[in-house]
Design an enzyme around this catalytic site. Structure first.
Site, PDB file in Angstrom:
ATOM      1  N   GLY A   1       0.864  -1.182   0.000  1.00 18.06           N
ATOM      2  CA  GLY A   1       0.000   0.000   0.000  1.00 18.06           C
ATOM      3  C   GLY A   1       0.891   1.220   0.000  1.00 18.06           C
TER       4      GLY A   1
ATOM      5  N   CYS B   1       6.190  -5.276   0.619  1.00 20.23           N
ATOM      6  CA  CYS B   1       6.278  -3.961  -0.024  1.00 20.23           C
ATOM      7  C   CYS B   1       6.154  -2.807   0.995  1.00 20.23           C
ATOM      8  CB  CYS B   1       5.259  -3.875  -1.146  1.00 20.23           C
ATOM      9  SG  CYS B   1       5.765  -2.732  -2.418  1.00 20.23           S
TER      10      CYS B   1
ATOM     11  N   ARG C   1      12.854   3.464  -0.953  1.00 22.57           N
ATOM     12  CA  ARG C   1      11.458   3.481  -1.441  1.00 22.57           C
ATOM     13  C   ARG C   1      11.420   3.795  -2.938  1.00 22.57           C
ATOM     14  NH1 ARG C   1       7.888   7.549   1.308  1.00 22.57           N
ATOM     15  NH2 ARG C   1       6.254   6.384   0.254  1.00 22.57           N
TER      16      ARG C   1
ATOM     17  N   HIS D   1       4.953  -8.684  -4.168  1.00 24.64           N
ATOM     18  CA  HIS D   1       3.597  -8.992  -3.698  1.00 24.64           C
ATOM     19  C   HIS D   1       3.217 -10.456  -3.929  1.00 24.64           C
ATOM     20  CE1 HIS D   1       1.999  -4.869  -2.955  1.00 24.64           C
ATOM     21  NE2 HIS D   1       2.995  -4.539  -3.762  1.00 24.64           N
TER      22      HIS D   1
ATOM     23  N   GLU E   1       0.881 -12.020  -2.665  1.00 21.78           N
ATOM     24  CA  GLU E   1      -0.588 -12.165  -2.604  1.00 21.78           C
ATOM     25  C   GLU E   1      -1.232 -11.874  -3.954  1.00 21.78           C
ATOM     26  OE1 GLU E   1       1.060  -9.565  -1.760  1.00 21.78           O
ATOM     27  OE2 GLU E   1      -0.131  -7.760  -2.091  1.00 21.78           O
TER      28      GLU E   1
HETATM   29  N1  GLN Z   1       5.721   2.848  -2.898  1.00 28.73           N
HETATM   30  C1  GLN Z   1       5.010   2.397  -1.730  1.00 28.73           C
HETATM   31  C2  GLN Z   1       5.595   3.021  -0.466  1.00 28.73           C
HETATM   32  O1  GLN Z   1       6.605   3.647  -0.516  1.00 28.73           O
HETATM   33  C3  GLN Z   1       5.023   0.899  -1.619  1.00 28.73           C
HETATM   34  C4  GLN Z   1       4.301   0.294  -2.796  1.00 28.73           C
HETATM   35  C5  GLN Z   1       3.581  -0.988  -2.518  1.00 28.73           C
HETATM   36  O2  GLN Z   1       3.337  -1.365  -1.372  1.00 28.73           O
HETATM   37  N2  GLN Z   1       3.183  -1.637  -3.574  1.00 28.73           N
HETATM   38  O3  GLN Z   1       5.059   2.888   0.583  1.00 28.73           O
END
Ligand code: GLN
Length: 186
Positions: A46, A78, A105, A168, A170
């Protein structure tokens, strides 16, 4: 066995479905009291900044952090990995900080933000890896095991009770990582 999936933001439904398909109970963690009787926790993908803020606002931050430090098994994907990381290489404020790694990130830039790869994840061979605006890990402390790399960047680690993945699992039909997580707990 009851697994909690953090359900304040992000891709939690997919994790829940897999855990239930595998025959375990899965509770959505939306408030502090949902953390009371879980045997493991999933921190989904997320937006880590939003999730970190909500954890603090909802007064769950300290409880989750101490439960993880006390040994609660955690599978973080993630944004979840970013929440666990001790450091973020841009210098921005870290969150739970229980996993001794540094993450970058949005490490693949905007254009290459989303892609698929296939690779080994620990003992699991040829796992389909889906990356979405993903981080990677730039540094690990000595006692962290590297589970997965893509183009020589670290994208999966294990440290004690914590598994952190930049991709991911999932979002595939391959349940082997979730199975392994459940095995770790039982
Ligand atoms: N770019 C998101 C972050 O920095 C992570 C992306 C993801 O969870 N798919 O939190």
């Amino acid at each position: 066995m009851k697994i909690g999936v953090l359900a304040v933001q992000g891709a939690f439904i997919e994790h829940k479905k897999i855990i239930e398909d595998l025959g375990a109970e899965c509770a959505e963690i939306r408030q502090k009291k949902d953390l009371e009787d879980i045997d493991g926790i999933i921190l989904p993908g997320g937006e880590s900044t939003v999730q970190g803020k909500l954890l603090r606002q909802l007064d769950m931050f300290d409880t989750i952090r101490s439960k993880i430090l006390e040994g609660l098994p955690v599978l973080a994907t993630c944004a979840g990995l970013i929440l666990l990381a001790k450091d973020i290489d841009s210098g921005e404020k870290s969150h739970l900080g229980t996993l001794p790694v540094t993450v970058r990130r949005n490490a693949y830039g905007r254009q290459l933000g989303s892609f698929k790869a296939t690779g080994d994840v620990g003992k699991i061979a040829d796992f389909p890896e889906v990356f979405i605006r993903a981080p990677y890990i730039t540094e690990t402390s000595e006692d962290v095991s590297v589970l997965a790399t893509v183009d020589s960047k670290i994208v999966g680690v294990r440290y004690k009770n914590q598994i952190g993945l930049a991709f991911h699992p999932e979002m595939t039909q391959d349940y082997r990582i979730h199975e392994e997580f459940l095995r770790l707990i039982s």
